[in-house]
Structure formats: structure tokens, C-alpha cells
Write an enzyme that holds these catalytic residues in place. Structure first.
Site, PDB file in Angstrom:
ATOM      1  N   LYS A  43       0.803  -1.216   0.000  1.00 38.39           N
ATOM      2  CA  LYS A  43       0.000   0.000   0.000  1.00 38.39           C
ATOM      3  C   LYS A  43       0.842   1.275   0.000  1.00 38.39           C
ATOM      4  O   LYS A  43       0.336   2.352  -0.302  1.00 38.39           O
ATOM      5  CB  LYS A  43      -0.939   0.003   1.209  1.00 38.39           C
ATOM      6  CG  LYS A  43      -1.927  -1.154   1.254  1.00 38.39           C
ATOM      7  CD  LYS A  43      -2.964  -1.071   0.153  1.00 38.39           C
ATOM      8  CE  LYS A  43      -4.052  -2.113   0.338  1.00 38.39           C
ATOM      9  NZ  LYS A  43      -5.111  -2.006  -0.668  1.00 38.39           N
ATOM     10  N   SER A 276      -3.324 -11.994   4.094  1.00 35.92           N
ATOM     11  CA  SER A 276      -3.735 -12.078   2.691  1.00 35.92           C
ATOM     12  C   SER A 276      -2.749 -12.866   1.838  1.00 35.92           C
ATOM     13  O   SER A 276      -3.137 -13.470   0.831  1.00 35.92           O
ATOM     14  CB  SER A 276      -3.927 -10.674   2.108  1.00 35.92           C
ATOM     15  OG  SER A 276      -2.718  -9.942   2.159  1.00 35.92           O
TER      16      SER A 276
END
Length: 451
Positions: A43, A276
Site C-alpha cells: 500500500k 492475505s
């Protein structure tokens, strides 16, 4: 040569081949390990890009406040950039996110507001709604909106995609991304398909998210939406960053399978990844029938395992959710070829007890009286006493007996027995279904957990 600031370390993350966790797959699997970014996640790339675009468009002014709803990682990237650029940050997140993420955001100077997970996106309490309201109420603020801000996927089109293409020398055949906002999978997917239309792009989703059904049918079905534990992937709406024309397939992974695979990656590859990443690699195993020997799969490992030490890397948390295969004391007993309990009468001599220890190669023996277990003796305890008084070996066991061993239920999970074992107490007793006692030592427990 040195760098001007920490933001210059973003990108150029390594591509690492997986071995043990890719066993059983027909082709090579390479992990794009994004926790090498300064905020320990993929991110960082889009966080800085969204700020830069906002600055260029005049939406973010000097001294302004950045406001965003985040599962944690985007907030970290924004917070790092804000520190260097002189902005304030207010983030909303959900109570599903790990405490570690919230604490790190606060450590980076951000204000964090935790909102309930199990509400509709339009609900005034949702972290989407709260962040939007704060953006209206806060002077000189910029609402980032990573879900619909197309600078998100632009960052991956300009940076992550070219890196993967160059690192694989254009040989990549499959890209696998556990997807939430859609920025990574759409941005990288677009770049790679412009290079080679045959590259397959697989998005990984969680059960409880509506993205998979939407991809397959074009239908927004809220019946698909229910609470799930996996962090950072899946959605209960479709962010604008999704460009489904660049995605070939959606695969859903359970909370349990994603957590277990993440732990395997850490233990078997030495790559300490987040939740994830486990989901993404698990999806590849679920889809291995679609892969061929000469394929080259790149899977994005989004973030670092330090975000999840209180969750998927915590055995108790995993056990409470049924994510670990629970091994009980019954399993230990059932695996023994000889289940006879060796005990000694308190009227026997210490020398008799020592002989039993030697004969059966054991260190802990229950002490009985009239057929009842009343105490215990241990090699450790006897050693100190006999060392100080060698003549003690001729005395009765009753004179050297120790506290009786705790009696624990046979159905007790092995992981929950640590409170019964101590330096002074090296064993426990369990009673089976027919009333026979069995002794389990700390070495039995260690061997069981190591398997």
C-alpha cells in the site's frame, strides 16, 4: 550514495521463489514480497501516489489533514508520507483489524477511530461513512478514498507492473493477487496484459465478500455478504478501482485456509507474511489444475506478519476459531504402544524407585498407597536429595515423595496444558474412558507439539 528520505525506498521489492509451500504445484511460483517497502506493505506505493496526485490537482494543500478509511496498511503508507510532507492524518478502521495495525498508526502520529465491522457501508457508523463525514467537518482536509481514487491503480500500473515484468524477463504467465480495493490487481493486470494479452490475472477473494459473484454474474448480491475474519481483502461493495476486463478469474479462500497457509509460509519459507499472503498462495493450490509445467506464477505477498502476531500467529486465537487441528491428550495416549502406568508404592524403598526409573527410562513416577495415587517422585527431586544424603536410598519412598501430579481431562488440547507443567512439576495425569490413569510428561508434550 544515500537516499534523501524514506519514501525513496518504496518499490523495487524482491521476487523470491517459493519451494516448500509450492510443493505439489506443477510450476514455479515467485512471491513479490512487498513488506520490504518502508511501511511493510504494498500500500505504500499507492498511498504516496494518491497524495502526489492530490497535491498536483490542488486537493491537498500545505498543512492539510489527510482523512481515510483503512484496514491499516494504506494508513501506514499515508502516515509515513504525511510525516515528511507536513500533513496531519485521521484514519477510521474497523474492529476486525488487528490491534498491532492500530498501534502502529498511532505510533506514526495518526489519530485512529475504530468503527464496527458488521454494518452496511451506508450505515453512519461504518468506517466508510465516518471518514466521509470527518472530511466534510474538518477544514483544509482531503478525503483520500482509496477505493474510488484511480491514482491507486495508477501507482501499480506505473510501478509494480513494470517491476514484475522486468524481474521475470517477461516470462510471467500468471499474476495472483488477494484483492480488496482492486488497485493492485487492476493496475498490474492492465500493464501486464498490454505486454502480453495471454497472461492470466487471478484475483483472490474471501467468503463473505460479494466481489466474486459480481465478477461472475455482474450482480450485486448482498446475500453474499457476511462477516469474515481475513483482513485487507474482499469487499461488500465494488470499488471503482476495479477494471474487470483485466481480471480473468476470481477465487475465494476460507478464513481458516488463508490463516494456516500464512503460518506455513513463515515456518517453511522464512518469509514472515500477513493474512492475505496466505489466502493468495492457498488460492494457487486450489487452482493448480489450471496450471502447466512451464508456467511462471507471480503471487503478491502484500504485507508483514508483525501486523498479525495477536491473531493468526497466536495459537490460542487460532484454536478459539477452530483454525488449528486440535491435538488432545487423548491423541498422545492413543499413539503409545504401551499404555501401562508405572507407579511405586510409598512403602517401597528409594532404591526400588530408582531401579524403576532406570528400567523404564522414565523421570517421573506416581506414588500409590492402597491402590490410590497419593503423591509423586521425580528424578530431579531425588537427585538433589540423594546427592546431599546418599544413605537416603535405603529409606522409604514416603519420606521423599513430592506433590501429586495434576489430573487433567483427556480431551484437553495439548496447547492448553502449559499451565499445568512447571519446573517443579514435570508431568500430568489423565484418566481414560475405562478409568485407567496415564502419565504425560513435558517431553511428551514437546514431542507432540513439534510434530
Amino acid at each position: 550514495m544515500w537516499l534523501n528520505n524514506i519514501l525513496e525506498t518504496i518499490g523495487n521489492t524482491p521476487l523470491i521463489e517459493l519451494h516448500k509451500t509450492a510443493k505439489g504445484l506443477p510450476c514455479k511460483v515467485l512471491a513479490k514480497v512487498e513488506y520490504f517497502n518502508p511501511g511493510n506493505s504494498v500500500k505504500d506505493r499507492m498511498a504516496v501516489k494518491m497524495i502526489e496526485v492530490a497535491e498536483q490537482e490542488g486537493k491537498l494543500k500545505p498543512g492539510g489533514t489527510i482523512i481515510e478509511g483503512t484496514s491499516g496498511n494504506t494508513g501506514m503508507g499515508l502516515a509515513i508520507a504525511a510525516i515528511l510532507k507536513g500533513y496531519k492524518c485521521i484514519f477510521t478502521t474497523t474492529d476486525k483489524q488487528s490491534k498491532e495495525k492500530v498501534d502502529i498508526l498511532k505510533a506514526l502520529g495518526a489519530e485512529v477511530i475504530v468503527c464496527p465491522t458488521n454494518v452496511e457501508p451506508e450505515d453512519p457508523q461504518s468506517y466508510y461513512s465516518v471518514s466521509k463525514r470527518l472530511a466534510v467537518e474538518t477544514p483544509n482536509s482531503f478525503y483520500v478514498n482509496q477505493y474510488d481514487n484511480l491514482a491507486n491503480r495508477l501507482a501499480h500500473y506505473e510501478q509494480t507492473g513494470p517491476e514484475i515484468w522486468e524481474q521475470t524477463e517477461g516470462k510471467i504467465t500468471h499474476l495472483v493477487v488477494a484483492s480488496g480495493t482492486g488497485g493492485t490487481v487492476s493496475g498490474v493486470g492492465k500493464f501486464l496484459k498490454e505486454k502480453n494479452q495471454d497472461i492470466q490475472v487471478w484475483a483472490v477473494d474471501s467468503y463473505g465478500s460479494l466481489l466474486t459473484k459480481y465478477f461472475r454474474t455482474g450482480e450485486l448480491d448482498n446475500k453474499e455478504v457476511y462477516p469474515y475474519i481475513t483482513e485487507g481483502i474482499g469487499e461488500d461493495f465494488v470499488p471503482q478501482n476495479y477494471d474487470m476486463q483485466y481480471i480473468d478469474y476470481f477465487e475465494q479462500v476460507t478464513d481458516k485456509d488463508g490463516a494456516i497457509m500464512a503460518r506455513r509460509i513463515a515456518k517453511e519459507e522464512g518469509i514472515f507474511v500477513g493474512y492475505s499472503a496466505g489466502s493468495a498462495l492457498q488460492a494457487i493450490h486450489q487452482l493448480k489444475g489450471k496450471l502447466k509445467k512451464d508456467d511462471l506464477v507471480v503471487v503478491v505477498f502484500h504485507d508483514h506478519g508483525s501486523r498479525y502476531v495477536g491473531k493468526i500467529y497466536n495459537d490460542q486465537w487460532m484454536l478459539e476459531r477452530g483454525f488449528l487441528e486440535v491435538k488432545t491428550l487423548k491423541d498422545i495416549i492413543g499413539g503409545r504402544s504401551n499404555s501401562k502406568l508405572i507407579s511405586v508404592e510409598q512403602g517401597a524403598t528409594v532404591a526400588d524407585a530408582v531401579d524403576l526409573m532406570k528400567k523404564y527410562d522414565i523421570e517421573n513416577i506416581p506414588v500409590t498407597h492402597n491402590g490410590e495415587i497419593v503423591a509423586s517422585i521425580s528424578e530431579t527431586g531425588l537427585f538433589q536429595k540423594i546427592f546431599n544424603n546418599p544413605e537416603l536410598k535405603n529409606d522409604l519412598v514416603e519420606k521423599v515423595k513430592e506433590h501429586p501430579y495434576p489430573i487433567v481431562s483427556i480431551e484437553t488440547p495439548v496447547e492448553k496444558t502449559n499451565s499445568f507443567i512447571s519446573k517443579e512439576n514435570g508431568a500430568i495425569l489423565v484418566k481414560d474412558e475405562v478409568g485407567n490413569f496415564h502419565i504425560i510428561t513435558k517431553y511428551d508434550l514437546i514431542q507432540s507439539l513439534a510434530k
